[in-house]
Design a protein around this motif. Sequence first.
Motif, PDB file in Angstrom:
ATOM      1  N   HIS A 162       0.802  -1.217   0.000  1.00  0.00           N
ATOM      2  CA  HIS A 162       0.000   0.000   0.000  1.00  0.00           C
ATOM      3  C   HIS A 162       0.840   1.275   0.000  1.00  0.00           C
ATOM      4  O   HIS A 162       0.397   2.302  -0.513  1.00  0.00           O
ATOM      5  CB  HIS A 162      -0.947  -0.006   1.200  1.00  0.00           C
ATOM      6  CG  HIS A 162      -1.946  -1.112   1.161  1.00  0.00           C
ATOM      7  ND1 HIS A 162      -2.747  -1.366   0.059  1.00  0.00           N
ATOM      8  CD2 HIS A 162      -2.292  -2.043   2.096  1.00  0.00           C
ATOM      9  CE1 HIS A 162      -3.530  -2.394   0.309  1.00  0.00           C
ATOM     10  NE2 HIS A 162      -3.275  -2.825   1.533  1.00  0.00           N
ATOM     11  N   TYR A 163       2.022   1.234   0.605  1.00  0.00           N
ATOM     12  CA  TYR A 163       2.876   2.420   0.629  1.00  0.00           C
ATOM     13  C   TYR A 163       4.123   2.249  -0.227  1.00  0.00           C
ATOM     14  O   TYR A 163       5.125   2.934  -0.029  1.00  0.00           O
ATOM     15  CB  TYR A 163       3.273   2.752   2.073  1.00  0.00           C
ATOM     16  CG  TYR A 163       2.325   3.702   2.766  1.00  0.00           C
ATOM     17  CD1 TYR A 163       1.211   4.222   2.115  1.00  0.00           C
ATOM     18  CD2 TYR A 163       2.544   4.099   4.088  1.00  0.00           C
ATOM     19  CE1 TYR A 163       0.337   5.079   2.747  1.00  0.00           C
ATOM     20  CE2 TYR A 163       1.678   4.967   4.732  1.00  0.00           C
ATOM     21  CZ  TYR A 163       0.568   5.450   4.063  1.00  0.00           C
ATOM     22  OH  TYR A 163      -0.283   6.323   4.688  1.00  0.00           O
TER      23      TYR A 163
ATOM     24  N   HIS B   7      -3.918  13.792   1.595  1.00  0.00           N
ATOM     25  CA  HIS B   7      -3.619  12.486   2.165  1.00  0.00           C
ATOM     26  C   HIS B   7      -4.776  12.013   3.045  1.00  0.00           C
ATOM     27  O   HIS B   7      -5.188  12.701   3.994  1.00  0.00           O
ATOM     28  CB  HIS B   7      -2.341  12.579   2.993  1.00  0.00           C
ATOM     29  CG  HIS B   7      -1.818  11.257   3.457  1.00  0.00           C
ATOM     30  ND1 HIS B   7      -1.474  10.241   2.590  1.00  0.00           N
ATOM     31  CD2 HIS B   7      -1.575  10.774   4.711  1.00  0.00           C
ATOM     32  CE1 HIS B   7      -1.036   9.202   3.271  1.00  0.00           C
ATOM     33  NE2 HIS B   7      -1.096   9.501   4.554  1.00  0.00           N
ATOM     34  N   LEU B   8      -5.326  10.849   2.708  1.00  0.00           N
ATOM     35  CA  LEU B   8      -6.435  10.220   3.442  1.00  0.00           C
ATOM     36  C   LEU B   8      -7.658  11.126   3.515  1.00  0.00           C
ATOM     37  O   LEU B   8      -8.464  11.021   4.446  1.00  0.00           O
ATOM     38  CB  LEU B   8      -5.998   9.823   4.859  1.00  0.00           C
ATOM     39  CG  LEU B   8      -4.686   9.060   5.009  1.00  0.00           C
ATOM     40  CD1 LEU B   8      -4.513   8.605   6.450  1.00  0.00           C
ATOM     41  CD2 LEU B   8      -4.614   7.888   4.058  1.00  0.00           C
TER      42      LEU B   8
ATOM     43  N   GLU C  14     -10.442  11.181   2.069  1.00  0.00           N
ATOM     44  CA  GLU C  14     -11.751  10.507   2.092  1.00  0.00           C
ATOM     45  C   GLU C  14     -12.146  10.046   3.482  1.00  0.00           C
ATOM     46  O   GLU C  14     -13.336   9.791   3.746  1.00  0.00           O
ATOM     47  CB  GLU C  14     -11.728   9.298   1.154  1.00  0.00           C
ATOM     48  CG  GLU C  14     -11.495   9.643  -0.311  1.00  0.00           C
ATOM     49  CD  GLU C  14     -10.016   9.708  -0.670  1.00  0.00           C
ATOM     50  OE1 GLU C  14      -9.704   9.723  -1.875  1.00  0.00           O
ATOM     51  OE2 GLU C  14      -9.170   9.727   0.252  1.00  0.00           O
ATOM     52  N   LEU C  15     -11.174   9.933   4.389  1.00  0.00           N
ATOM     53  CA  LEU C  15     -11.459   9.417   5.735  1.00  0.00           C
ATOM     54  C   LEU C  15     -11.562  10.506   6.794  1.00  0.00           C
ATOM     55  O   LEU C  15     -12.028  10.237   7.904  1.00  0.00           O
ATOM     56  CB  LEU C  15     -10.351   8.432   6.159  1.00  0.00           C
ATOM     57  CG  LEU C  15     -10.153   7.210   5.275  1.00  0.00           C
ATOM     58  CD1 LEU C  15      -8.998   6.365   5.802  1.00  0.00           C
ATOM     59  CD2 LEU C  15     -11.434   6.374   5.213  1.00  0.00           C
TER      60      LEU C  15
ATOM     61  N   VAL D 120      -7.849  -0.137   7.018  1.00  0.00           N
ATOM     62  CA  VAL D 120      -8.160   1.249   7.351  1.00  0.00           C
ATOM     63  C   VAL D 120      -7.779   1.533   8.803  1.00  0.00           C
ATOM     64  O   VAL D 120      -7.174   2.560   9.120  1.00  0.00           O
ATOM     65  CB  VAL D 120      -9.651   1.557   7.119  1.00  0.00           C
ATOM     66  CG1 VAL D 120     -10.017   2.928   7.705  1.00  0.00           C
ATOM     67  CG2 VAL D 120      -9.979   1.517   5.634  1.00  0.00           C
TER      68      VAL D 120
ATOM     69  N   LEU E  86      -4.075   1.820   9.022  1.00  0.00           N
ATOM     70  CA  LEU E  86      -3.629   3.067   8.418  1.00  0.00           C
ATOM     71  C   LEU E  86      -3.843   4.249   9.360  1.00  0.00           C
ATOM     72  O   LEU E  86      -2.959   5.094   9.532  1.00  0.00           O
ATOM     73  CB  LEU E  86      -4.372   3.288   7.099  1.00  0.00           C
ATOM     74  CG  LEU E  86      -4.039   4.554   6.310  1.00  0.00           C
ATOM     75  CD1 LEU E  86      -2.561   4.594   5.959  1.00  0.00           C
ATOM     76  CD2 LEU E  86      -4.897   4.627   5.048  1.00  0.00           C
ATOM     77  N   VAL E  87      -5.018   4.302   9.996  1.00  0.00           N
ATOM     78  CA  VAL E  87      -5.295   5.383  10.942  1.00  0.00           C
ATOM     79  C   VAL E  87      -4.341   5.295  12.127  1.00  0.00           C
ATOM     80  O   VAL E  87      -3.837   6.306  12.626  1.00  0.00           O
ATOM     81  CB  VAL E  87      -6.758   5.332  11.412  1.00  0.00           C
ATOM     82  CG1 VAL E  87      -7.004   6.347  12.528  1.00  0.00           C
ATOM     83  CG2 VAL E  87      -7.702   5.585  10.240  1.00  0.00           C
TER      84      VAL E  87
ATOM     85  N   VAL F 171      -9.014   5.042  -0.827  1.00  0.00           N
ATOM     86  CA  VAL F 171      -8.379   6.136  -0.092  1.00  0.00           C
ATOM     87  C   VAL F 171      -7.217   6.682  -0.927  1.00  0.00           C
ATOM     88  O   VAL F 171      -6.517   5.924  -1.604  1.00  0.00           O
ATOM     89  CB  VAL F 171      -7.850   5.645   1.276  1.00  0.00           C
ATOM     90  CG1 VAL F 171      -7.217   6.795   2.050  1.00  0.00           C
ATOM     91  CG2 VAL F 171      -8.965   5.015   2.082  1.00  0.00           C
ATOM     92  N   THR F 172      -7.008   7.981  -0.827  1.00  0.00           N
ATOM     93  CA  THR F 172      -5.881   8.625  -1.508  1.00  0.00           C
ATOM     94  C   THR F 172      -4.684   8.708  -0.576  1.00  0.00           C
ATOM     95  O   THR F 172      -4.800   9.191   0.553  1.00  0.00           O
ATOM     96  CB  THR F 172      -6.257  10.049  -1.960  1.00  0.00           C
ATOM     97  OG1 THR F 172      -7.358   9.979  -2.862  1.00  0.00           O
ATOM     98  CG2 THR F 172      -5.083  10.725  -2.652  1.00  0.00           C
ATOM     99  N   ALA F 173      -3.553   8.216  -1.046  1.00  0.00           N
ATOM    100  CA  ALA F 173      -2.283   8.444  -0.360  1.00  0.00           C
ATOM    101  C   ALA F 173      -1.552   9.529  -1.137  1.00  0.00           C
ATOM    102  O   ALA F 173      -1.316   9.392  -2.332  1.00  0.00           O
ATOM    103  CB  ALA F 173      -1.451   7.171  -0.312  1.00  0.00           C
TER     104      ALA F 173
END
Length: 344
Positions: A67-68, A253-254, A256-257, A301, A304-305, A332-334
């Motif tokens: 993911h990263y 960054h993130l 959407e969350l 998620v 990530l948080v 989600v956008t990184a």
Amino acid sequence: MVARLRCPVCAQPLAAATDTRALRCPRRHSFDLARQGYVNLLTGRAPHVGDTAEMVAARADFLAAGHYDVISSALAEAASSALAAPNGPTQATEPTETGGPTATTGPTETTGPAAATAPAQAGEHAETTGAAQVGGPVEANGSADRQAEAGFGAYPLVVDAGAGTGWHLAAVLAALPDAVGLALDVAKPALRRAARAHPRAAAALADTWQQLPLADRSVAVLLNVFAPRNGVEFHRVLHPAGALLVVTPTDAHLAELVDVLGLLRVDPAKADRVADSLAGQFTPERTAVHTARLTLDRAEVATLVGMGPSAWHTDPLRLAAAIEALPTPVTVTASVRLTAWRPR
């Protein structure tokens, strides 16, 4: 590697003790080598204990899923460029945007950590990655003379300040076959993994807000990913031809969350604050924004948080309920900004 370490008490050189598993300075200050492969170079009480073993395990799984990789790949490319042109231009360039949906689709050839952290390989190299053993593989590589001519000694040293599990450090080392790496962190569970992240990586328990346990001008590349910046110490340990690579989140960054989970927003002035914290010691050379779209399940998620500052400022029960209510998969956008800085 050990030749570039310094005693965190008196700043004298460290060497492997002959009578025990420890590093020791001429004034007899001694620092234990943990059987998991890292050396404890803390003095006094740590500012905080860092992530728990469970949090570290979840983070390792998240990173191993690719993911990263957009961050790891960008760091590897930036480090390679920095060492290829150690006396390159110091004039800052306009930010550019890179990345995209395909940047997140699993580990790539340029990142390397997935292979470096495979269980079999970690076991194979467990005895050679501790702080007292690293350094030998570099001399075996045929480019030592070239590195010496560049001013970095027999090998360039890459240090990750706030390294966590060492994933990004391993990616950079995979791209720099002549380099040796050192992961610094305050979380013991993370360092147990960082010590095995790559055959040419070592790990040390250290508080990066304090004096770093490194010799002056001993570091070729210093990584700082989502971590605090100690500009004065970074400048002291970085070679004049070296580079500081800083990764910070953009306001996308993130995104959407943020509202749905009640997360902290990225300070719109963050880039300016980072620049202000380093301006006295460093000059920005190049900045690029790297963006990727992540497709996550609810557990990812939550991980990530937990990797960001919102984990310390959000009610755990309310956060867990909000994550459970998310439709899956979660897109989600990184989005991160990577800036290469040169010492003044």
